[in-house]
Write an enzyme that holds these catalytic residues in place. Structure first.
Site, PDB file in Angstrom:
ATOM      1  N   HIS A   1      -1.884  -2.490   1.337  1.00 57.74           N
ATOM      2  CA  HIS A   1      -0.572  -2.319   0.700  1.00 57.74           C
ATOM      3  C   HIS A   1       0.179  -3.644   0.680  1.00 57.74           C
ATOM      4  O   HIS A   1       0.773  -4.023  -0.325  1.00 57.74           O
ATOM      5  CB  HIS A   1       0.245  -1.270   1.447  1.00 57.74           C
ATOM      6  CG  HIS A   1      -0.308   0.092   1.362  1.00 57.74           C
ATOM      7  ND1 HIS A   1      -1.021   0.662   2.376  1.00 57.74           N
ATOM      8  CD2 HIS A   1      -0.272   1.003   0.361  1.00 57.74           C
ATOM      9  CE1 HIS A   1      -1.389   1.871   2.015  1.00 57.74           C
ATOM     10  NE2 HIS A   1      -0.948   2.107   0.797  1.00 57.74           N
TER      11      HIS A   1
ATOM     12  N   HIS B   1       1.703  -0.113   9.570  1.00 62.49           N
ATOM     13  CA  HIS B   1       0.799  -1.155  10.038  1.00 62.49           C
ATOM     14  C   HIS B   1       1.395  -1.916  11.212  1.00 62.49           C
ATOM     15  O   HIS B   1       2.609  -1.982  11.377  1.00 62.49           O
ATOM     16  CB  HIS B   1       0.479  -2.148   8.910  1.00 62.49           C
ATOM     17  CG  HIS B   1      -0.371  -1.567   7.839  1.00 62.49           C
ATOM     18  ND1 HIS B   1      -1.710  -1.314   7.997  1.00 62.49           N
ATOM     19  CD2 HIS B   1      -0.073  -1.181   6.574  1.00 62.49           C
ATOM     20  CE1 HIS B   1      -2.194  -0.810   6.892  1.00 62.49           C
ATOM     21  NE2 HIS B   1      -1.222  -0.703   6.007  1.00 62.49           N
TER      22      HIS B   1
END
Length: 158
Positions: A57, A121
């Site tokens: 991403h 993340h």
């Protein structure tokens, strides 16, 4: 970057190269084979463990944003009078709305990057995603495009 026709994606290759693997395979057909793609691992009933997971991403959002910033800002600063004429032109508001839409998309991508950073993340995954996103932009805009023949600047008038 995420899926390509030459085997596993770049991100999957980094994951496997840093010690990641497919474990807990349930399929009897998959015994003794090396599963090095996330989708194949899931199909075989395995789990993707170990290794460093580059934030895809982050890579895509930064790479796309840098490409769009490069083009939009270069055009806007190249021809500030053209941008002012677009804004003042009341007969064709769609051109001005398209400029606002591009910058709105950039703000939206920034927000998506913030949400990805906070919820999905870790720090090292984000840093590596940022590194590869900037690296992709640098390869194109610093490495490849300056070596191509010049086609000339666009006209000032729109």
């Amino acid at each position: 970057m995420t899926q390509w026709l030459l085997g596993p994606s770049f991100i999957e290759r980094v994951f496997v190269a840093t010690g990641g693997s497919c474990t807990d395979l349930l399929s009897t057909q998959s015994e003794g084979i090396n599963v090095n793609q996330y989708a194949a691992c899931k199909r075989a009933g395995g789990t993707w463990n170990g290794g460093h997971d580059v934030s895809g991403h982050c890579v895509l959002l930064i790479l796309s944003s840098l490409f769009l910033w490069e083009e939009a800002v270069a055009w806007a600063f190249y021809s500030i009078p053209a941008v002012q004429r677009l804004r003042a032109n009341t007969s064709n508001r769609n051109a001005w709305y398209s400029v606002l839409t591009v910058f709105g998309l950039l703000v939206f991508w920034w927000w998506m990057l913030v949400v990805t950073s906070v919820y999905f993340h870790g720090h090292f995954e984000l840093l590596s995603g940022c590194f590869f996103g900037v690296l992709g932009w640098a390869i194109v805009y610093i490495g490849i495009l300056p070596r191509l023949p010049q086609v000339g600047l666009p006209p000032i008038q729109l």
